[in-house]
Design a protein around this motif. Structure first.
Motif, short mmCIF file in Angstrom:
data_model
loop_
_atom_site.label_atom_id
_atom_site.label_comp_id
_atom_site.label_asym_id
_atom_site.label_seq_id
_atom_site.Cartn_x
_atom_site.Cartn_y
_atom_site.Cartn_z
N GLN A 1 7.58 11.85 -57.03
CA GLN A 1 8.83 11.30 -56.51
C GLN A 1 8.54 9.95 -55.91
OE1 GLN A 1 10.52 13.37 -53.11
NE2 GLN A 1 8.59 14.45 -52.74
N MET B 1 19.67 3.28 -52.11
CA MET B 1 18.42 3.88 -51.68
C MET B 1 18.03 5.03 -52.60
SD MET B 1 18.49 3.76 -47.51
CE MET B 1 20.06 4.57 -47.27
N CYS B 2 18.37 4.94 -53.87
CA CYS B 2 18.13 6.00 -54.83
C CYS B 2 16.64 6.32 -54.97
CB CYS B 2 18.69 5.60 -56.19
SG CYS B 2 18.25 6.70 -57.55
N LYS B 3 16.33 7.62 -54.99
CA LYS B 3 14.96 8.11 -55.20
C LYS B 3 14.84 8.57 -56.64
CE LYS B 3 13.91 12.22 -53.77
NZ LYS B 3 13.62 13.38 -52.90
N ARG C 1 10.44 6.20 -54.20
CA ARG C 1 11.57 5.34 -53.83
C ARG C 1 11.03 4.02 -53.37
NH1 ARG C 1 15.22 6.64 -48.80
NH2 ARG C 1 14.75 4.54 -48.06
N ARG C 2 11.71 2.97 -53.71
CA ARG C 2 11.31 1.64 -53.26
C ARG C 2 11.59 1.49 -51.76
NH1 ARG C 2 14.23 -2.82 -56.80
NH2 ARG C 2 12.46 -4.11 -56.12
N VAL D 1 9.74 11.66 -49.01
CA VAL D 1 10.36 10.35 -48.87
C VAL D 1 11.28 10.40 -47.67
CG1 VAL D 1 11.87 8.63 -49.92
CG2 VAL D 1 10.20 9.83 -51.34
N ASN E 1 15.76 -1.88 -51.17
CA ASN E 1 16.95 -1.31 -51.80
C ASN E 1 17.15 -1.86 -53.21
OD1 ASN E 1 17.64 0.35 -49.71
ND2 ASN E 1 19.57 -0.66 -49.24
#
Length: 462
Positions: free
Chosen positions: A306, A271-273, A308-309, A189, A312
């Motif tokens: 894993q 920005m959390c994964k 992430r969008r 990511v 945000n």
């Protein structure tokens, strides 16, 4: 043979095969130039203006020939206030740009300032977010103040990503699902660095701007070589057919798509994964919030994932469900709750007191707002100290060097994840004999004595 010399950080740096799909736009710029021009790419990972100017800039100046173009592509690393060795305050950043411009001109070179590249970060409405604070504008100001040529890379990479939107833009970055590239079997990511397609497209757009920039050689770029490339396809996660239907199926898959991070209830950045595991052989993991499909990811051969969008997370509490899919079978859903913080309040500064004289080695302390992990201390815009925040929200740091007597304005910035607060300000008074005091200036005609000395007046030694 006229030379184009690139100074910059990891986004421009040339890459080798073992680093694929990571690529830098500097390695492709030469593809769009006419014969008679060659590119020398000096960009390196984490290169900063201050570091390059202090360690390597003099060598570059000895290599310059009159008419060489020197591209200064900075502002991507220097804005990281949470990294003391890299951070440049706004005044320092512009001053180093000015020094570089002046020195390049003195050798007959042509300085060209580039604003930093946009990152692949969108808001809920699909707009590209500025993750560089004021540094693109600082670069524009430096170009205007010095008369250097400006190529606004921030503007045209922002436009490029906005036109692609969240469903396609990620295809230009080193951001991929597990199993998508042999060098990243568990996925990666990365919303900052380009892949081969993205780096070449940025190089093409840069060459187009070279054609449009007065002051650059008219014959440098071949117009026939800068035709647009192919538009990247829509991401797999947005091509899933009727993803909400999976929630209505009877679970028959053994095991679940479990979350391993973040921890339940954890406070995270926008920005959390998310990361976790799934039954080996799982085809895909789908994510939902309140029954609304958010996206999905493939699973590695070892059963990890894993995700992430590209958009945000909004501030506040979230409850995300994960569903593993294998063929026509689905698992039971697992749920993760976490809270997103999208801003940080300035820290409280409790000492030194502004109306009390401080000793020559000030001790700063106070309380930090919820979520703050570190407090950065700045004086005249330069970072001078960092204080970790304890579990109870308190922080303190004693500066490592003595301060001269006088009055100073010190600023304190709270850090959480990739965001920072507005500064809190303190006026600090350090006691002692000021350097412009008669007690010092009356001795200005004499050199300092060494060893035993019977000269008068004697200064106290205790």
């Amino acid at each position: 043979m006229r030379k184009i010399r690139i100074l910059g950080n990891s986004l421009a740096a040339s890459r080798v095969e073992r680093e694929a799909p990571l690529a830098g736009w500097g390695q492709y710029l030469g593809e769009f130039l006419n014969e008679g021009y060659e590119v020398h790419n000096y960009a390196r990972d984490a290169m900063t203006l201050r570091g390059y100017y202090a360690e390597r800039f003099a060598v570059l100046l000895t290599l310059l020939q009159p008419g060489d173009l020197v591209i200064l592509a900075f502002g991507h690393v220097e804005q990281r206030i949470n990294e003391p060795r890299r951070y440049h305050g706004p005044r320092e950043y512009k001053e180093y740009l000015r020094l570089c411009v002046d020195a390049i001109r003195a050798e007959g070179g042509i300085p060209v300032l580039l604003t930093p590249e946009a990152r692949c970060v969108f808001d809920e409405a699909g707009n590209i977010l500025n993750t560089h604070d004021e540094y693109p504008e600082l670069t524009r100001e430096a170009a205007a103040e010095t008369g250097a040529l400006l190529v606004d890379m921030n503007e045209y990479t922002t436009t490029m990503l906005a036109e692609l939107g969240p469903t396609r833009a990620r295809r230009l970055f080193r951001w991929m699902d597990p199993g998508e590239h042999p060098n990243h079997p568990d996925g990666v990511v990365d919303s900052t660095h380009f892949n081969t397609q993205g780096a070449r497209e940025v190089a093409r757009l840069t060459a187009v701007r070279f054609l449009e920039t007065p002051g650059l050689p008219a014959d440098m770029v071949d117009p026939q070589l800068v035709t647009p490339g192919e538009t990247p396809p829509v991401l797999t996660e947005f091509m899933v057919s009727n993803p909400e239907m999976a929630l209505t199926l009877t679970p028959s898959l053994l095991g679940m798509a479990d979350f391993t991070s973040p921890a339940p209830g954890q406070l995270v950045g926008a920005m959390c994964k998310l990361a976790g595991t799934a039954p080996v052989g799982t085809d895909y993991v789908l994510f939902y919030e309140q029954g609304r499909y958010l996206g999905g990811t493939a699973v590695s051969v070892s059963g990890t994932w894993q995700w992430r969008r590209t958009v945000n997370w909004s501030a506040g509490r979230h409850s995300v469900e994960a569903l593993a899919v294998k063929g026509d079978a689905v698992s039971w859903t697992s749920v993760l709750e976490f809270e997103v913080l999208d801003h940080v309040e300035p820290p409280q500064v409790e000492g030194p007191k502004p109306d009390v004289l401080s000793g020559p080695r000030p001790r700063f302390f106070g309380k930090a707002a919820r979520g703050t992990t570190k407090v950065m201390v700045l004086e005249q815009g330069r970072l001078i100290a960092a204080a970790p925040v304890k579990a109870d929200g308190t922080w303190q740091v004693t500066h490592a060097h003595d301060w001269r007597p006088g009055t100073y304005t010190v600023e304190f910035v709270g850090i959480f994840s990739a965001i920072h607060s507005e500064p809190a300000s303190l006026t600090l008074r350090v006691h002692g004999i000021p350097e412009d005091s008669w007690l010092h200036t009356s001795l200005a005609s004499r050199h300092s004595c060494t060893g035993e000395c019977a000269h008068y007046p004697a200064m106290p030694t205790w």
